[in-house]
Write a protein that holds these residues in place. Structure first.
Motif, short mmCIF file in Angstrom:
data_model
loop_
_atom_site.label_atom_id
_atom_site.label_comp_id
_atom_site.label_asym_id
_atom_site.label_seq_id
_atom_site.Cartn_x
_atom_site.Cartn_y
_atom_site.Cartn_z
N VAL A 298 19.00 43.39 -2.46
CA VAL A 298 19.32 42.72 -1.11
C VAL A 298 18.13 42.05 -0.52
N CYS A 299 17.97 40.86 -0.68
CA CYS A 299 16.95 40.04 0.19
C CYS A 299 17.25 38.49 -0.09
N ASP A 300 16.52 37.74 0.86
CA ASP A 300 16.92 36.20 0.15
C ASP A 300 16.08 35.88 -1.00
N LEU A 301 16.31 34.77 -1.58
CA LEU A 301 15.76 34.32 -2.79
C LEU A 301 14.34 34.12 -2.71
N ARG A 302 13.87 33.70 -1.63
CA ARG A 302 12.47 33.60 -1.66
C ARG A 302 11.69 34.85 -1.72
N GLU A 303 12.28 35.80 -0.87
CA GLU A 303 11.87 37.12 -1.11
C GLU A 303 11.85 37.87 -2.41
N PHE A 304 13.02 37.35 -3.08
CA PHE A 304 12.92 37.94 -4.45
C PHE A 304 12.25 37.68 -5.53
N ARG A 305 11.75 36.37 -5.37
CA ARG A 305 10.72 35.56 -6.20
C ARG A 305 9.58 36.57 -6.11
N ARG A 306 8.95 36.63 -4.94
CA ARG A 306 7.74 37.52 -4.78
C ARG A 306 8.24 38.95 -5.19
N ARG A 307 9.00 39.61 -5.12
CA ARG A 307 9.06 41.10 -5.68
C ARG A 307 9.20 40.84 -7.22
N LEU A 308 10.17 39.88 -7.86
CA LEU A 308 10.02 39.84 -9.28
C LEU A 308 8.82 39.73 -9.75
N LYS A 309 7.96 38.69 -9.37
CA LYS A 309 6.35 38.53 -9.81
C LYS A 309 5.74 39.95 -9.74
N THR A 310 5.78 40.66 -8.38
CA THR A 310 5.17 42.03 -8.42
C THR A 310 5.82 42.97 -9.55
N ALA A 311 6.93 43.00 -9.63
CA ALA A 311 7.75 43.90 -10.48
C ALA A 311 7.22 43.66 -12.07
N LEU A 312 7.13 42.40 -12.32
CA LEU A 312 6.91 41.94 -13.67
C LEU A 312 5.22 42.30 -14.17
#
Length: 345
Positions: A298-312
């Motif tokens: 639950v966040c906007d797409l731009r924030e998800f990109r940041r979270r995705l890179k951090t998780a990977l």
């Protein structure tokens, strides 16, 4: 559990193929005989394809335990009236790809939020609708711990039978690889209630899959339903069962042996990604917006990109087991391609 209409149709096709092949032997004309044999081969090929697509492989009621074990390496199996889930290594849990490639066990923390007929984002030609409480990654861990009890020679429960698995809260906590304690017991109980309340409508490749509930559960503990206070102790008991309809999600190439590290070593988006990529055998490009929907974050797409890179990046650590370690990823515009270490061998 009665034989499915599909299984009966497969048997009829096989009988027709045998009949046509037998009839072909009666023809003296070589051309006619060859055409009849070709027709029998075509009917048999159709039967074979439908059998491969059937999620539950049927064995004879007198099939040996060895035959049963070998069949269960690939898919769910019915022997007589008993239905079994596939088996895998002890440090893994077999789970349906349909559930792991969706937002059902989402990376968001919105437990206890009730929904009705909510469409759950999922990958591929699939459809999931949920009525009950939204589920989280913790619920996936609890569900996996329940599935583990069907690993060996324990069949799933038929609806009309009362085959329950009984386990203490202390044993359940150890199965989750956490230290037993009151807070853990409460979390397990609450998660099982959410799983019990989850009613799903599923459709895979234009075919409806019956699945009344993920799990059925009952408690013999010190919880006070009137006051809501919990006096649950480690020795208190949980009884649960998973119905044989669950086997419909464990057809050939429809399930994955997920490592315990993917299930228990992470939380949030890293945990969801570890399970999601466990279900795939090679790297492929994927829209970031699709991963966003499938993960349920639950966040906007731009924030998800940041979270995705951090998780990977978290999953790239040298201490991460090779089965789920991310070797690298390529993010080009709106598309990401993830590479796992185990895909390099």
């Amino acid at each position: 559990m009665a034989r499915t209409a599909t299984s009966k149709a497969i048997e009829r096709l096989q009988q027709q193929a045998s009949a046509v092949r037998l009839a072909a032997e009666a023809y003296d004309n070589e051309v006619v005989r060859a055409c009849a044999v070709a027709a029998a081969d075509t009917i048999q090929a159709i039967a074979d394809k439908r059998e491969r697509d059937e999620p539950i492989l049927e064995l004879a009621a007198n099939a040996s335990d060895t035959e049963l074990r070998e069949a269960r390496l690939h898919q769910a199996v019915r022997r007589g009236l008993d239905v079994y889930l596939p088996i895998c290594r002890e440090d893994h849990t077999g789970m349906p790809n349909l559930l792991l490639r969706s937002a059902l066990f989402s990376a968001a923390n919105h437990a206890d939020e009730a929904v009705s007929e909510e469409t759950i984002a999922s990958q591929g030609d699939t459809s999931i609708t949920l009525t009950g409480f939204r589920l989280t990654g913790y619920d996936k861990r609890v569900f996996a711990a329940c599935l583990d009890h069907y690993r060996q020679m324990c069949p799933l429960s038929a609806p009309q039978e009362f085959q329950w698995i009984r386990i203490s809260y202390w044993q359940f906590a150890k199965a989750l690889d956490v230290e037993p304690g009151p807070n853990v017991f409460k979390a397990v109980r609450t998660s099982l209630i959410r799983l019990n309340a989850a009613h799903l409508r599923l459709r895979i490749r234009r075919r409806d899959i019956p699945l009344p509930r993920l799990i059925e559960v009952a408690f013999d503990d010190g919880h006070d339903a009137t006051s809501g206070k919990s006096q649950v102790k480690g020795a208190d008991m949980i009884a649960f069962r998973i119905l044989d309809t669950m086997a419909n999600l464990f057809g050939p190439q429809q399930w994955t042996a997920v490592s315990k590290s993917a299930l228990h070593d992470f939380s949030g988006l890293p945990a969801w990604l570890a399970s999601f990529y466990s279900t795939h055998a090679k790297p492929y490009p994927l829209q970031v917006s699709d991963l966003w929907r499938y993960s349920g974050v639950v966040c906007d797409l731009r924030e998800f990109r940041r979270r995705l890179k951090t998780a990977l990046e978290k999953l790239q650590g040298e201490d991460i087991p090779a089965a789920i370690r991310v070797a690298g990823y390529e993010l080009q515009g709106t598309v990401i391609t993830v590479h796992l270490k185990r895909w390099e061998t």
